[in-house]
Motif scaffolding. Structure first.
Motif, PDB file in Angstrom:
ATOM      1  N   VAL A   1      20.885  -5.333 -19.398  1.00  0.00           N
ATOM      2  CA  VAL A   1      20.748  -4.154 -18.527  1.00  0.00           C
ATOM      3  C   VAL A   1      19.433  -4.256 -17.783  1.00  0.00           C
ATOM      4  CG1 VAL A   1      22.177  -2.336 -19.530  1.00  0.00           C
ATOM      5  CG2 VAL A   1      20.016  -2.930 -20.600  1.00  0.00           C
ATOM      6  N   ASN A   2      19.427  -3.836 -16.531  1.00  0.00           N
ATOM      7  CA  ASN A   2      18.230  -3.959 -15.703  1.00  0.00           C
ATOM      8  C   ASN A   2      17.769  -2.593 -15.218  1.00  0.00           C
ATOM      9  OD1 ASN A   2      18.526  -6.678 -16.000  1.00  0.00           O
ATOM     10  ND2 ASN A   2      19.538  -6.967 -14.028  1.00  0.00           N
ATOM     11  N   VAL A   3      16.462  -2.537 -14.938  1.00  0.00           N
ATOM     12  CA  VAL A   3      15.909  -1.285 -14.430  1.00  0.00           C
ATOM     13  C   VAL A   3      15.088  -1.597 -13.183  1.00  0.00           C
ATOM     14  CG1 VAL A   3      14.375   0.667 -14.917  1.00  0.00           C
ATOM     15  CG2 VAL A   3      15.772  -0.308 -16.746  1.00  0.00           C
ATOM     16  N   THR A   4      15.308  -0.842 -12.116  1.00  0.00           N
ATOM     17  CA  THR A   4      14.381  -0.935 -10.997  1.00  0.00           C
ATOM     18  C   THR A   4      13.452   0.258 -11.114  1.00  0.00           C
ATOM     19  OG1 THR A   4      14.079  -1.087  -8.613  1.00  0.00           O
ATOM     20  CG2 THR A   4      15.950   0.231  -9.350  1.00  0.00           C
ATOM     21  N   ALA A   5      12.148  -0.021 -11.039  1.00  0.00           N
ATOM     22  CA  ALA A   5      11.190   1.050 -11.308  1.00  0.00           C
ATOM     23  C   ALA A   5      10.003   0.946 -10.373  1.00  0.00           C
ATOM     24  CB  ALA A   5      10.722   0.978 -12.760  1.00  0.00           C
ATOM     25  N   ILE A   6       9.224   2.007 -10.345  1.00  0.00           N
ATOM     26  CA  ILE A   6       8.047   2.016  -9.497  1.00  0.00           C
ATOM     27  C   ILE A   6       6.945   2.803 -10.183  1.00  0.00           C
ATOM     28  CG2 ILE A   6       9.132   3.896  -8.148  1.00  0.00           C
ATOM     29  CD1 ILE A   6       7.449   2.923  -5.767  1.00  0.00           C
ATOM     30  N   GLY A   7       5.740   2.210 -10.179  1.00  0.00           N
ATOM     31  CA  GLY A   7       4.605   2.852 -10.842  1.00  0.00           C
ATOM     32  C   GLY A   7       3.510   3.186  -9.835  1.00  0.00           C
ATOM     33  N   ASP A   8       2.692   4.187 -10.174  1.00  0.00           N
ATOM     34  CA  ASP A   8       1.661   4.609  -9.208  1.00  0.00           C
ATOM     35  C   ASP A   8       0.327   3.915  -9.442  1.00  0.00           C
ATOM     36  OD1 ASP A   8       0.620   5.828 -11.435  1.00  0.00           O
ATOM     37  OD2 ASP A   8       0.470   7.834 -10.530  1.00  0.00           O
ATOM     38  N   GLY A   9       0.272   3.033 -10.435  1.00  0.00           N
ATOM     39  CA  GLY A   9      -0.964   2.290 -10.676  1.00  0.00           C
ATOM     40  C   GLY A   9      -1.957   3.063 -11.526  1.00  0.00           C
ATOM     41  N   LYS A  10      -1.629   4.322 -11.840  1.00  0.00           N
ATOM     42  CA  LYS A  10      -2.537   5.125 -12.655  1.00  0.00           C
ATOM     43  C   LYS A  10      -1.889   5.495 -13.982  1.00  0.00           C
ATOM     44  CE  LYS A  10      -4.240   7.122  -8.426  1.00  0.00           C
ATOM     45  NZ  LYS A  10      -3.691   8.158  -7.535  1.00  0.00           N
ATOM     46  N   GLY A  11      -0.738   4.911 -14.229  1.00  0.00           N
ATOM     47  CA  GLY A  11      -0.094   5.200 -15.505  1.00  0.00           C
ATOM     48  C   GLY A  11       1.101   6.116 -15.386  1.00  0.00           C
ATOM     49  N   LYS A  12       1.519   6.397 -14.174  1.00  0.00           N
ATOM     50  CA  LYS A  12       2.693   7.253 -14.017  1.00  0.00           C
ATOM     51  C   LYS A  12       3.852   6.432 -13.460  1.00  0.00           C
ATOM     52  CE  LYS A  12       2.745  10.843 -11.113  1.00  0.00           C
ATOM     53  NZ  LYS A  12       2.190  12.047 -10.527  1.00  0.00           N
ATOM     54  N   CYS A  13       5.016   6.624 -14.081  1.00  0.00           N
ATOM     55  CA  CYS A  13       6.224   5.991 -13.557  1.00  0.00           C
ATOM     56  C   CYS A  13       6.870   6.977 -12.586  1.00  0.00           C
ATOM     57  CB  CYS A  13       7.169   5.653 -14.714  1.00  0.00           C
ATOM     58  SG  CYS A  13       8.687   4.874 -14.172  1.00  0.00           S
ATOM     59  N   ILE A  14       6.953   6.593 -11.342  1.00  0.00           N
ATOM     60  CA  ILE A  14       7.448   7.499 -10.301  1.00  0.00           C
ATOM     61  C   ILE A  14       8.970   7.593 -10.334  1.00  0.00           C
ATOM     62  CG2 ILE A  14       7.567   7.850  -7.783  1.00  0.00           C
ATOM     63  CD1 ILE A  14       4.818   8.408  -9.046  1.00  0.00           C
ATOM     64  N   GLY A  15       9.602   6.484 -10.681  1.00  0.00           N
ATOM     65  CA  GLY A  15      11.056   6.513 -10.739  1.00  0.00           C
ATOM     66  C   GLY A  15      11.580   5.295 -11.475  1.00  0.00           C
ATOM     67  N   ALA A  16      12.759   5.439 -12.071  1.00  0.00           N
ATOM     68  CA  ALA A  16      13.386   4.303 -12.757  1.00  0.00           C
ATOM     69  C   ALA A  16      14.891   4.519 -12.784  1.00  0.00           C
ATOM     70  CB  ALA A  16      12.841   4.173 -14.178  1.00  0.00           C
ATOM     71  N   ILE A  17      15.623   3.496 -12.397  1.00  0.00           N
ATOM     72  CA  ILE A  17      17.088   3.576 -12.394  1.00  0.00           C
ATOM     73  C   ILE A  17      17.629   2.399 -13.210  1.00  0.00           C
ATOM     74  CG2 ILE A  17      19.190   3.536 -10.975  1.00  0.00           C
ATOM     75  CD1 ILE A  17      17.608   5.868 -10.101  1.00  0.00           C
ATOM     76  N   PRO A  18      18.355   2.682 -14.284  1.00  0.00           N
ATOM     77  CA  PRO A  18      18.965   1.589 -15.041  1.00  0.00           C
ATOM     78  C   PRO A  18      20.326   1.201 -14.449  1.00  0.00           C
ATOM     79  CG  PRO A  18      18.823   3.632 -16.344  1.00  0.00           C
ATOM     80  CD  PRO A  18      18.571   3.976 -14.922  1.00  0.00           C
ATOM     81  N   MET A  19      20.617  -0.059 -14.549  1.00  0.00           N
ATOM     82  CA  MET A  19      21.859  -0.560 -13.946  1.00  0.00           C
ATOM     83  C   MET A  19      22.428  -1.657 -14.823  1.00  0.00           C
ATOM     84  SD  MET A  19      23.053  -3.472 -12.203  1.00  0.00           S
ATOM     85  CE  MET A  19      21.646  -4.329 -11.531  1.00  0.00           C
ATOM     86  N   ARG A  20      23.745  -1.667 -14.933  1.00  0.00           N
ATOM     87  CA  ARG A  20      24.379  -2.805 -15.594  1.00  0.00           C
ATOM     88  C   ARG A  20      25.211  -3.550 -14.574  1.00  0.00           C
ATOM     89  NH1 ARG A  20      28.619  -4.684 -18.813  1.00  0.00           N
ATOM     90  NH2 ARG A  20      29.986  -2.881 -18.569  1.00  0.00           N
TER      91      ARG A  20
END
Lengths: 83, 453, 349
Positions: free
Chosen positions: C209-228
């Motif tokens: 399973v894969n996740v596309t994600a994005i972080g703000d560089g300060k320790g916050k995950c802005i978004g994450a979508i899991p996909m199979r």
């Protein structure tokens, strides 16, 4: 010796060979030579034209032209008359 | 009618997947002068090929390295690594700047002495020191870095007959997470060899004084962190010596191995983009030493023997095109008047080569060969350069390290080396060899003197 | 509200059978309600399809290959910037990231071109060869791995590994070995191609399973979508996939992004073991080619990245739609020779 007369050469030195689909890039002297080849000029005529128009002696023009012909042949852009 | 300038005809197939030329101008931008002196003039005056060294660049690089370390650590001493480039003029630039000498053979040792380096400021490294060599080094109070137990026993034997005490250090090898691990030199840290050697030395307080610890973890090191590991392990040994023998180690010699900006063969990215800066190395080493827990008064002097990173940039090799050929597979090849005989580092670097005159924007991929009649004489397997002609000049960059020591007199003679001083004046610092230079060392048996063909 | 006009340089226009993320990123940006983007394509080859997609890419420039180094790249960007006045560059290839990361302070300071990339140290920390350490540091399970430098080391690993195990090359290639003899033979084979070190990794069986994600560089995950992945090509690329509802996976992704203070987009590749545990197999330091699915699920990750690059405050996404599919298709563009000539001869189109 001749080159495919349908060979398209643009002013920028971009060459497209419609019979093979290959593209090439050439410089000013290369374009000058291919234009003369399309006019069915002989090697000797081409050399004298190069020497007439460019700042180069005959020996070097001859040497470079032979190498250029070899490349044209290897790229299948030029064929011998009897082929 | 005025004629147009000529450039030899060129045609190239537009393949996808090959290097595109847009924006790569810096790669083949002409370099027409070195430190303001025209390349054409250097070649006219001193011949082709010729090595050209910039005194300004050497001093600049040295000052940067000293700044990086001295601003971070109170006690720093550089020692010039003779094997990197032992032309006397080059050595003396470093000595003028305050570098000691780091030598690995009696030949280099004698060079250092002749250059006027006091014996006390010579570090004598390397696995090959004869009893005579050691005797001279002891007399001069040089720092002897012991490489193996045989050397230690030889030294003990020598000193038992001498009335003089030797100042010694041991070379330590260790795992710093780097492959390959250089374990052929010195005593191993992890398996206790090093501690064992230390104990043996400390058992002869009347003969020798253990003043330092030395390591040299590798060459062209791309990881600054490995130096931090090395500094920690040397510090650990020094601290244990303090605890066990109440003996303060006066210096830790972290050796050399800092990378220069040359690009190693097989590296996808450019050397200049991936190497750590001298500040990175300095930070890794000095922060480890400062945080290790030495008492202020016991803080060891940090000795550095970095060679390559100090000199590579300062030298260029100028050369000329002998011939342009076409290989059987259609590739362009070019024959230069310099090859691996004088550019030994071409075996492991993709040296940057610049033309020394202006060209049009047309470029071609080519193989660059040297002039030797030998198949291995290849300077670059593939490089993009403008449409060079016979007689054109080129400039090879970053050739200061290991070429003027590892070059070989094979088939032909070695060229001049020229130094451009701080005022832009040129000096020959090594003459080119001649037939006589080589022949004067040969002797002809009488019965072979005459031939009759 | 009128949209903010921005000029964005994007690489990875190779929208081919094993696609680069450039075109999906551009589509996401074009969908933005907030931005009115002019897209400057940055291409390496003349046949990258994106060069000719004029409805998505406004103008394309060829840029030097990463191996030419940062000085060549900077010189080319200076030229492009002098014409286009770039606000931001979004690089999308693994191989080019090192150079862009190196250049990013210069781009910001001297040309006011924004990027939103991880630090070099973060970038290096998730390399395949050190992923196990990355996992330990960031509290995520990674199959146990060890680097080796010679085939003989296989026999010394018996107390650390059980068979089967995975033999991996530094960059590419992986084989599953069931015996030490087999492992040695794979080590020899892979090292002949890619050199040492070789990575020996614990084998975990399960579903990917894969996740596309994005972080703000300060320790916050802005978004994450899991996909199979629902269907993969013979190159192992997703052809179709579906977004999943998986709180555990989202939580792990959030933790990795938070602990590593990841800045920018990334793709996390996991394997869900038969016991239901997630193991991180790889972390790619840029958006995946399927990032447009994030838009489809209600989280426009490329838009969020552009906002953060430009210093605009972004709140973390709170939800997404699961059960959205992406299904890739191929499409034949018709291109005139003169366009090919222009990009080939002038490096611009």
């Amino acid at each position: 010796m001749y080159v495919n007369k349908n060979l398209a050469i643009s002013d920028t030195g971009f060459i497209f060979n419609p019979s093979t689909g290959d593209s090439f890039s050439t410089n000013e002297v290369g374009k000058f030579i291919i234009d003369l080849l399309k006019q069915k000029k002989s090697k000797e005529e081409i050399i004298s034209q190069i020497v007439l128009h460019f700042n180069v002696d005959k020996v070097n023009a001859d040497k470079d032209l032979s190498d250029f012909f070899a490349m044209l042949k290897s790229y299948q852009l030029m064929l011998d008359e009897n082929e | 009618m005025s004629k147009k300038s000529y450039e030899r005809p060129y045609i190239q197939k537009l393949n996808t997947g090959t290097m595109n030329k847009f924006g790569t101008k810096t790669e083949y931008a002409p370099v027409t002068a070195i430190e303001g002196v025209p390349v054409k003039k250097l070649i006219a005056d001193y011949g082709s090929p010729v090595f050209v060294i910039s005194e300004r660049q050497i001093r600049k690089t040295y000052h940067e390295a000293v700044r990086a370390f001295k601003t971070r650590y109170p006690k720093v001493q550089f020692a010039w690594s003779y094997k990197t480039n032992y032309l006397n003029a080059v050595c003396n630039i470093f000595h003028q700047e305050g570098s000691w000498a780091e030598v690995v053979s009696m030949y280099e040792y004698q060079k250092a002495i002749q250059n006027g380096v006091p014996g006390k400021k010579i570090i004598f490294n390397g696995p090959d020191k004869s009893i005579e060599d050691l005797s001279i080094a002891v007399d001069n109070e040089s720092l002897i870095h012991i490489d193996h137990l045989d050397e230690l026993y030889l030294l003990v034997e020598l000193l038992e007959n001498k009335k003089k005490k030797a100042r010694v250090a041991i070379r330590v090898n260790m795992d710093t997470g780097i492959y390959p691990m250089w374990d052929r030199f010195g005593f191993n840290y992890e398996n206790g060899q090093a501690w064992n050697a230390i104990n043996k030395i400390m058992s002869h307080p009347e003969l020798m004084e253990l003043v330092g610890l030395h390591c040299h973890i590798g060459t062209y090191m791309l990881s600054a962190n490995a130096y931090s590991v090395a500094a920690w392990k040397l510090s650990d040994l020094a601290m244990n010596i303090q605890l066990r023998y109440e003996k303060t180690i006066s210096y830790l010699d972290l050796g050399g191995g800092f990378a220069s900006a040359n690009t190693l063969k097989g590296s996808y990215l450019q050397g200049s983009d991936i190497i750590p800066s001298v500040d990175d190395y300095a930070e890794a080493i000095t922060s480890t030493l400062l945080n290790f827990g030495f008492k202020q008064e016991n803080l060891p002097t940090l000795i550095l023997e970095t060679g390559r990173a100090m000199i590579d940039d300062a030298a260029h090799l100028l050369g000329s095109v002998i011939a342009i050929k076409r290989l059987s597979d259609g590739r362009r090849s070019i024959v230069m008047d310099f090859g691996v005989n004088i550019l030994f580092t071409a075996f492991w670097y993709n040296h940057k080569i610049s033309p020394a005159q202006e060209f049009s924007h047309h470029v071609e991929d080519m193989v660059v060969y040297g002039p030797l009649c030998m198949n291995i004489d290849c300077v670059r397997e593939s490089v993009t350069l403008p449409l060079l002609n016979r007689g054109d000049n080129v400039v090879v960059h970053r050739v200061g390290a290991y070429n003027m020591t590892q070059w070989m007199q094979f088939i032909t003679m070695r060229p001049k080396v020229v130094l451009i001083d701080m005022d832009g004046k040129t000096h020959i610092i090594r003459e080119n060899e001649t037939l006589d230079t080589i022949n004067q060392m040969e002797k002809m048996p009488k019965h072979l003197k005459s031939i009759n063909l | 509200m009128s949209k903010k006009k921005v000029v964005v340089g994007v690489t990875g226009l190779n929208n081919i059978d094993s696609p680069g993320p450039g075109i999906p990123v551009i589509r996401a940006l074009k969908d933005s309600e907030y931005f009115d983007v002019r897209i400057i394509g940055l291409s390496y080859e003349t046949l990258e399809p994106g060069i000719y997609m004029h409805d998505l890419v406004d103008k394309t420039y060829q840029i030097p290959m990463p191996s030419a180094g940062t000085s060549s790249l900077l010189e080319r960007i200076q030229y492009i910037h002098s014409i286009e006045k770039l606000d931001c560059i979004i690089p999308n290839f693994d191989a080019e990231l090192h150079n862009f990361i190196k250049l990013s302070p210069t781009l910001k300071k001297d040309y006011q071109i924004a990027t939103f990339l991880p630090e070099l140290e973060q970038f290096e920390s998730r390399h395949k060869s050190v992923l196990f350490e990355f996992g330990e540091k960031n509290d995520v399970k990674v199959p146990f791995a060890k680097m080796i430098f010679s085939p003989s080391e296989i026999y010394q690993l018996e107390d650390k590994f059980t068979y089967p195990l995975v033999v991996k090359g530094k960059y590419y290639d992986a084989s599953i070995a069931s015996t030490p003899e087999q492992a040695v033979s794979y080590v020899n084979k892979i090292s002949a191609k890619w050199g040492y070190p070789i990575i020996i990794q614990e084998f975990v069986s399960g579903n990917e399973v894969n996740v596309t994600a994005i972080g703000d560089g300060k320790g916050k995950c802005i978004g994450a979508i899991p996909m199979r992945k629902l269907y993969i090509t013979d190159k192992g690329k997703a052809w179709a996939g579906v977004s999943l509802e998986d709180n555990q996976l989202i939580e792990i992704a959030n933790r990795v992004i938070a602990n590593s203070k990841w800045r920018g987009g990334c793709e996390l590749e996991f394997i869900k073991s038969n016991k239901g545990e997630y193991y991180l197999l790889e972390m790619n330091p840029r958006f995946p080619a399927w990032v447009y699915l994030s838009v489809g699920c209600g989280q426009n990750h490329p838009e969020a990245l552009l906002k953060m690059a430009l210093g605009i405050d972004v709140k973390a996404f709170e939800s997404y739609e699961s059960g959205k599919l992406f299904i890739r298709y191929a499409y034949d563009q018709i291109v005139s020779l003169s366009e090919f000539e222009k990009i080939s001869t002038f490096g611009e189109l």
